[in-house]
Design a protein around this motif. Sequence first.
Motif, PDB file in Angstrom:
ATOM      1  N   ASP A 199     -46.155-111.168  36.282  1.00 22.33           N
ATOM      2  CA  ASP A 199     -45.270-111.934  37.160  1.00 22.33           C
ATOM      3  C   ASP A 199     -43.824-111.664  36.759  1.00 22.33           C
ATOM      4  O   ASP A 199     -43.412-112.039  35.657  1.00 22.33           O
ATOM      5  CB  ASP A 199     -45.592-113.426  37.031  1.00 22.33           C
ATOM      6  CG  ASP A 199     -44.802-114.293  37.993  1.00 22.33           C
ATOM      7  OD1 ASP A 199     -43.749-113.832  38.496  1.00 22.33           O
ATOM      8  OD2 ASP A 199     -45.220-115.430  38.248  1.00 22.33           O
ATOM      9  N   PRO A 200     -43.015-111.029  37.604  1.00 19.75           N
ATOM     10  CA  PRO A 200     -41.635-110.700  37.217  1.00 19.75           C
ATOM     11  C   PRO A 200     -40.747-111.919  37.033  1.00 19.75           C
ATOM     12  O   PRO A 200     -39.654-111.810  36.462  1.00 19.75           O
ATOM     13  CB  PRO A 200     -41.148-109.824  38.378  1.00 19.75           C
ATOM     14  CG  PRO A 200     -42.001-110.210  39.542  1.00 19.75           C
ATOM     15  CD  PRO A 200     -43.344-110.554  38.959  1.00 19.75           C
ATOM     16  N   ASP A 201     -41.181-113.089  37.499  1.00 22.35           N
ATOM     17  CA  ASP A 201     -40.423-114.313  37.247  1.00 22.35           C
ATOM     18  C   ASP A 201     -40.681-114.854  35.842  1.00 22.35           C
ATOM     19  O   ASP A 201     -39.880-115.643  35.323  1.00 22.35           O
ATOM     20  CB  ASP A 201     -40.783-115.381  38.276  1.00 22.35           C
ATOM     21  CG  ASP A 201     -40.313-115.020  39.678  1.00 22.35           C
ATOM     22  OD1 ASP A 201     -39.282-114.334  39.801  1.00 22.35           O
ATOM     23  OD2 ASP A 201     -40.995-115.411  40.652  1.00 22.35           O
ATOM     24  N   LEU A 202     -41.805-114.449  35.244  1.00 22.31           N
ATOM     25  CA  LEU A 202     -42.154-114.916  33.909  1.00 22.31           C
ATOM     26  C   LEU A 202     -41.993-113.827  32.848  1.00 22.31           C
ATOM     27  O   LEU A 202     -41.965-114.127  31.653  1.00 22.31           O
ATOM     28  CB  LEU A 202     -43.611-115.410  33.888  1.00 22.31           C
ATOM     29  CG  LEU A 202     -43.959-116.547  34.858  1.00 22.31           C
ATOM     30  CD1 LEU A 202     -45.450-116.845  34.790  1.00 22.31           C
ATOM     31  CD2 LEU A 202     -43.147-117.792  34.532  1.00 22.31           C
ATOM     32  N   SER A 203     -41.928-112.574  33.272  1.00 21.65           N
ATOM     33  CA  SER A 203     -41.860-111.438  32.363  1.00 21.65           C
ATOM     34  C   SER A 203     -40.675-110.555  32.730  1.00 21.65           C
ATOM     35  O   SER A 203     -40.214-110.565  33.877  1.00 21.65           O
ATOM     36  CB  SER A 203     -43.159-110.621  32.423  1.00 21.65           C
ATOM     37  OG  SER A 203     -44.282-111.424  32.087  1.00 21.65           O
ATOM     38  N   THR A 204     -40.191-109.786  31.757  1.00 23.83           N
ATOM     39  CA  THR A 204     -39.056-108.894  31.967  1.00 23.83           C
ATOM     40  C   THR A 204     -39.526-107.452  31.900  1.00 23.83           C
ATOM     41  O   THR A 204     -40.012-107.007  30.859  1.00 23.83           O
ATOM     42  CB  THR A 204     -37.972-109.141  30.904  1.00 23.83           C
ATOM     43  OG1 THR A 204     -37.501-110.489  31.007  1.00 23.83           O
ATOM     44  CG2 THR A 204     -36.803-108.179  31.075  1.00 23.83           C
ATOM     45  N   ILE A 205     -39.397-106.714  33.009  1.00 27.33           N
ATOM     46  CA  ILE A 205     -39.762-105.309  33.078  1.00 27.33           C
ATOM     47  C   ILE A 205     -38.470-104.502  33.088  1.00 27.33           C
ATOM     48  O   ILE A 205     -37.599-104.724  33.938  1.00 27.33           O
ATOM     49  CB  ILE A 205     -40.585-105.004  34.342  1.00 27.33           C
ATOM     50  CG1 ILE A 205     -41.833-105.904  34.417  1.00 27.33           C
ATOM     51  CG2 ILE A 205     -40.988-103.535  34.382  1.00 27.33           C
ATOM     52  CD1 ILE A 205     -42.575-105.813  35.747  1.00 27.33           C
ATOM     53  N   PHE A 206     -38.316-103.553  32.149  1.00 25.90           N
ATOM     54  CA  PHE A 206     -37.063-102.812  32.044  1.00 25.90           C
ATOM     55  C   PHE A 206     -37.315-101.398  31.543  1.00 25.90           C
ATOM     56  O   PHE A 206     -38.409-101.079  31.072  1.00 25.90           O
ATOM     57  CB  PHE A 206     -36.088-103.529  31.107  1.00 25.90           C
ATOM     58  CG  PHE A 206     -36.531-103.573  29.663  1.00 25.90           C
ATOM     59  CD1 PHE A 206     -36.032-102.662  28.734  1.00 25.90           C
ATOM     60  CD2 PHE A 206     -37.451-104.520  29.223  1.00 25.90           C
ATOM     61  CE1 PHE A 206     -36.444-102.685  27.411  1.00 25.90           C
ATOM     62  CE2 PHE A 206     -37.863-104.556  27.901  1.00 25.90           C
ATOM     63  CZ  PHE A 206     -37.360-103.639  26.994  1.00 25.90           C
ATOM     64  N   THR A 207     -36.305-100.548  31.663  1.00 25.60           N
ATOM     65  CA  THR A 207     -36.403 -99.166  31.197  1.00 25.60           C
ATOM     66  C   THR A 207     -35.474 -98.928  30.014  1.00 25.60           C
ATOM     67  O   THR A 207     -34.396 -99.508  29.923  1.00 25.60           O
ATOM     68  CB  THR A 207     -36.040 -98.169  32.312  1.00 25.60           C
ATOM     69  OG1 THR A 207     -34.715 -98.446  32.771  1.00 25.60           O
ATOM     70  CG2 THR A 207     -37.009 -98.242  33.473  1.00 25.60           C
ATOM     71  N   HIS A 208     -35.902 -98.024  29.117  1.00 20.96           N
ATOM     72  CA  HIS A 208     -35.066 -97.616  27.991  1.00 20.96           C
ATOM     73  C   HIS A 208     -33.660 -97.227  28.423  1.00 20.96           C
ATOM     74  O   HIS A 208     -32.670 -97.673  27.863  1.00 20.96           O
ATOM     75  CB  HIS A 208     -35.676 -96.351  27.349  1.00 20.96           C
ATOM     76  CG  HIS A 208     -36.513 -96.620  26.155  1.00 20.96           C
ATOM     77  ND1 HIS A 208     -37.465 -95.734  25.733  1.00 20.96           N
ATOM     78  CD2 HIS A 208     -36.549 -97.649  25.281  1.00 20.96           C
ATOM     79  CE1 HIS A 208     -38.057 -96.199  24.666  1.00 20.96           C
ATOM     80  NE2 HIS A 208     -37.525 -97.369  24.380  1.00 20.96           N
TER      81      HIS A 208
END
Length: 333
Positions: A78-87
Amino acid sequence: MNTTATATRVLTGDRPTGPLHLGHYFGTLQNRVRLQQQGAELMLVIADYQVLTDRDVAERLGEHVEGLVLDYLAVGVDPDLSTIFTHSAVPALNQLLLPFLSLVSVAELGRNPTVKDEIAQSRQSAVSGLMFTYPAHQAADILFCKAGLVPVGQDQVPHLEITRTIARRFNDRYGRVFPVPEALLSPAPLLLGTDGNKMSKSRGNAIALRASADETARLIRGAKTDAERRISYDPANRPEVSSLLLLAGLCLDRDPAEVADEIGDGGAAALKRVVTAAVNDYFAPARARRAELAGDLGEVRRILHEGNARANAVADRTLAEVREAMGGLVAAA
């Protein structure tokens, strides 16, 4: 260890080198969603810089990055609960690599068994310096957000030990800034690929999460088994058959030995039919969700943009603490 994750920050992630597969799901993705549901703050790094660790170029990188985001969302991140990011979008994270490298010796990096194995599996004619700095870069991934828990496979434990060493040495030398993270080993046993070796994107023996029902059936039909007609769950002596039974058991939430008993003398053909039906039924909702999300890549990019912004805020704070602890190092104007 107690794996209750309330109020714990967890760091995990993947290199964008191709689609995630069933081994990823049962080995780590399922666990990530469980941790998120338990209240952990999940940080998911898409390690785009690390694609170059064992490759000369990063081919189809943008496509693979978006594919990972789609896989994460499809299985329940869930992107509201987790942070997805790139190096590549978090400069402060990558700046931690320099002080971290000063805390480990060349010998310590060189004798890391995971690095040795990755060198042996490398497709490059010569190993780049990035291969040896890989453990320190992973330490930056973990420590920039002060993660307390890191889900890893057994083969990644040596990398985490380097991270723990760097955290302790930094704290001893400059004052406490970093927690010493703990490993969270997945309870899921190893799933073999269709050729009987470890399931891997690079070996071409994996069943992708995004695979269609027909493609899944074709791949399972071609999976290696053995000549014995009676189906039994015996991982030591019948690894390929047992891995297929394990896959069916995971999808059906049943003991693989019970699945074997039901198939009995049906042979490999019956086994593969059972596995195919189990996999396709289990992953049908995730595949439908992924197909829906793939129709709106603008939303996928928005999620990634917001995750990158959150990760940058965390990394900037940590880098400021590191500079202050190291004697007032300042950023360039």
